[in-house]
Scaffold this motif. Sequence first.
Motif, PDB file in Angstrom:
ATOM      1  N   GLN A 169       0.812  -1.162   0.001  1.00 43.87           N
ATOM      2  CA  GLN A 169       0.068  -0.133   0.161  1.00 43.87           C
ATOM      3  C   GLN A 169       0.831   1.245   0.094  1.00 43.87           C
ATOM      4  O   GLN A 169       0.573   2.195  -0.702  1.00 43.87           O
ATOM      5  CB  GLN A 169      -1.069   0.077   1.182  1.00 43.87           C
ATOM      6  N   ALA A 170       2.130   1.245   0.894  1.00 45.71           N
ATOM      7  CA  ALA A 170       2.827   2.512   0.702  1.00 45.71           C
ATOM      8  C   ALA A 170       3.669   2.753  -0.437  1.00 45.71           C
ATOM      9  O   ALA A 170       3.611   3.848  -1.051  1.00 45.71           O
ATOM     10  CB  ALA A 170       4.242   2.070   1.838  1.00 45.71           C
ATOM     11  N   ALA A 171       3.958   1.473  -1.100  1.00 46.64           N
ATOM     12  CA  ALA A 171       4.441   1.665  -2.509  1.00 46.64           C
ATOM     13  C   ALA A 171       3.561   2.106  -3.485  1.00 46.64           C
ATOM     14  O   ALA A 171       3.593   3.239  -4.552  1.00 46.64           O
ATOM     15  CB  ALA A 171       4.946   0.171  -3.330  1.00 46.64           C
ATOM     16  N   ARG A 172       2.273   1.919  -3.686  1.00 48.16           N
ATOM     17  CA  ARG A 172       1.234   2.120  -4.535  1.00 48.16           C
ATOM     18  C   ARG A 172       0.858   3.888  -4.236  1.00 48.16           C
ATOM     19  O   ARG A 172       0.555   4.490  -4.893  1.00 48.16           O
ATOM     20  CB  ARG A 172      -0.135   1.498  -4.255  1.00 48.16           C
ATOM     21  N   SER A 173       0.895   4.117  -2.829  1.00 47.88           N
ATOM     22  CA  SER A 173       0.583   5.638  -2.634  1.00 47.88           C
ATOM     23  C   SER A 173       1.733   6.367  -3.008  1.00 47.88           C
ATOM     24  O   SER A 173       1.419   7.808  -3.048  1.00 47.88           O
ATOM     25  CB  SER A 173       0.515   5.594  -0.972  1.00 47.88           C
TER      26      SER A 173
END
Length: 269
Positions: A169-173
């Motif tokens: 999720q952090a990478a996508r954000s």
Amino acid sequence: MVEVSRPVKWALRLLALGYVFLLVAWPVGLVVQHTFEDGLTNLADTFADPDIVNALKLTVMVAFWAVAINLVFGVTISVLLVRYEFPGKRVLSALIDVPLSVSPVVVGLALLLVYNGRDGWFGPTLEANGYQVVFDSPGMIMATCFVALPLVIREVVPVLQEIGDDQEQAARSLGAGARQTFLRITLPSIKWAVVYGVVLSTARSLGEFGAVKILSGNYTGRTQTATLVVEGKYQNFEQGTAYATSFLLAFVSIACLVVVAFLRPKKTH
């Protein structure tokens, strides 16, 4: 936590070791003993027989494609089961375990009924267009894929559940796409689960017998795999060759497990 006395601990250890010895180590050891009871003669005779060499090559080819296909679909299905919610998710998870509970012979017969060229559902159409599935390598690969599919998935799913999706999720954000997130975050996190799944799938694929026997037709020099050679040679009183072929199959599987065990980094606490 229940405290167990030292004698009970030793008794349980001996019981476990004895069980594994009688069920695994002793039978495999006897195969090795009979393989080398005349030195390297049995192995030399095995490699001198062109039909056995063809069977070994065919076995490796079928196992390679089955493992490659199961690797792609196994990882994909694992991510689908852990990271997404959809109708029928529990049904799909249950169906994955079907190959572990159904006899490979039943699997082979079912595929034969679907893909045979006379009255199968898809066989006549495929053969009319020049594609033969039954009694050829495509059917053997398909059967091997079926029986080995759960091994990759059941290794990867628990690891995906354990690591969670916070980093993804952090990478996508931060703007990473699905492909970048998978290659740079997800795949490195599950790589050893994937490796173990591939090794187990390889061992299972090399040793498949029942489903392959039905779908291959067991034609010597064309669709006969190494496991079928073992059966044929043993029944024809050529036990030395049967033992040697069995040893080669077991050696490759055990060697894969040993190599992975040594290469896998130890956990640090």
